[in-house]
Design a protein around this motif. Structure first.
Motif, mmCIF file in Angstrom:
data_model
loop_
_atom_site.group_PDB
_atom_site.id
_atom_site.type_symbol
_atom_site.label_atom_id
_atom_site.label_comp_id
_atom_site.label_asym_id
_atom_site.label_seq_id
_atom_site.Cartn_x
_atom_site.Cartn_y
_atom_site.Cartn_z
ATOM 1 N N SER A 1 54.688 16.542 26.769
ATOM 2 C CA SER A 1 54.202 17.924 26.858
ATOM 3 C C SER A 1 54.631 18.624 25.574
ATOM 4 N N LEU A 2 53.681 19.282 24.926
ATOM 5 C CA LEU A 2 53.963 19.941 23.660
ATOM 6 C C LEU A 2 54.226 21.426 23.858
ATOM 7 N N LYS A 3 55.121 21.989 23.053
ATOM 8 C CA LYS A 3 55.476 23.409 23.159
ATOM 9 C C LYS A 3 54.283 24.313 22.914
ATOM 10 N N GLY A 4 53.391 23.928 22.022
ATOM 11 C CA GLY A 4 52.215 24.737 21.714
ATOM 12 C C GLY A 4 51.126 24.621 22.766
ATOM 13 N N GLY B 1 49.361 21.705 25.810
ATOM 14 C CA GLY B 1 48.718 20.400 25.828
ATOM 15 C C GLY B 1 49.674 19.281 26.173
ATOM 16 N N ASP B 2 49.107 18.261 26.756
ATOM 17 C CA ASP B 2 49.858 17.076 27.147
ATOM 18 C C ASP B 2 49.161 15.851 26.581
ATOM 19 N N MET B 3 49.934 14.820 26.311
ATOM 20 C CA MET B 3 49.385 13.534 25.899
ATOM 21 C C MET B 3 50.018 12.465 26.770
ATOM 22 N N VAL B 4 49.218 11.505 27.173
ATOM 23 C CA VAL B 4 49.711 10.393 27.976
ATOM 24 C C VAL B 4 49.296 9.099 27.298
ATOM 25 N N PHE B 5 50.274 8.239 27.065
ATOM 26 C CA PHE B 5 50.021 6.921 26.502
ATOM 27 C C PHE B 5 50.263 5.905 27.612
ATOM 28 N N THR B 6 49.274 5.101 27.912
ATOM 29 C CA THR B 6 49.400 4.097 28.973
ATOM 30 C C THR B 6 48.978 2.738 28.435
ATOM 31 N N GLY B 7 49.257 1.744 29.207
ATOM 32 C CA GLY B 7 48.758 0.414 28.858
ATOM 33 C C GLY B 7 49.547 -0.265 27.771
ATOM 34 N N ASN B 8 49.042 -0.245 26.563
ATOM 35 C CA ASN B 8 49.568 -1.061 25.483
ATOM 36 C C ASN B 8 50.612 -0.330 24.629
ATOM 37 N N ASP C 1 58.523 19.948 18.294
ATOM 38 C CA ASP C 1 57.255 20.281 18.947
ATOM 39 C C ASP C 1 57.181 19.797 20.391
ATOM 40 N N ILE C 2 58.149 18.967 20.797
ATOM 41 C CA ILE C 2 58.100 18.368 22.129
ATOM 42 C C ILE C 2 58.842 19.241 23.132
ATOM 43 N N LYS C 3 58.147 19.597 24.190
ATOM 44 C CA LYS C 3 58.742 20.386 25.272
ATOM 45 C C LYS C 3 59.360 19.462 26.319
ATOM 46 N N LYS C 4 58.648 18.387 26.679
ATOM 47 C CA LYS C 4 59.131 17.463 27.701
ATOM 48 C C LYS C 4 58.634 16.057 27.366
#
Length: 59
Positions: A6-9, A11-18, A47-50
């Motif tokens: 989770s970004l402070k600005g 938005g979220d990003m999720v990396f899965t799989g590989n 920049d990282i919130k969580k």
């Protein structure tokens, strides 16, 4: 391995799989989180919130 960021600005990003590696790198601009899949994606720690890292156990 699943990595959620989770970004402070906003938005979220999720990396899965590989996801091969998650590590810290440092350069003249400061420390960054690196996530290695088929390419390397970096984020400034400031920049990282969580950050969540979940290991997937296969049976």
């Amino acid at each position: 391995m699943i990595v959620r960021i989770s970004l402070k600005g906003g938005g979220d990003m999720v990396f899965t799989g590989n996801v091969l590696k998650v590590y810290s790198i440092g350069d003249e601009k400061g420390k960054k989180l690196a996530i290695e899949t088929d390419k390397i994606t970096t984020f400034k720690f400031s920049d990282i919130k969580k950050l969540e890292i979940e290991k997937v156990v296969q049976s």
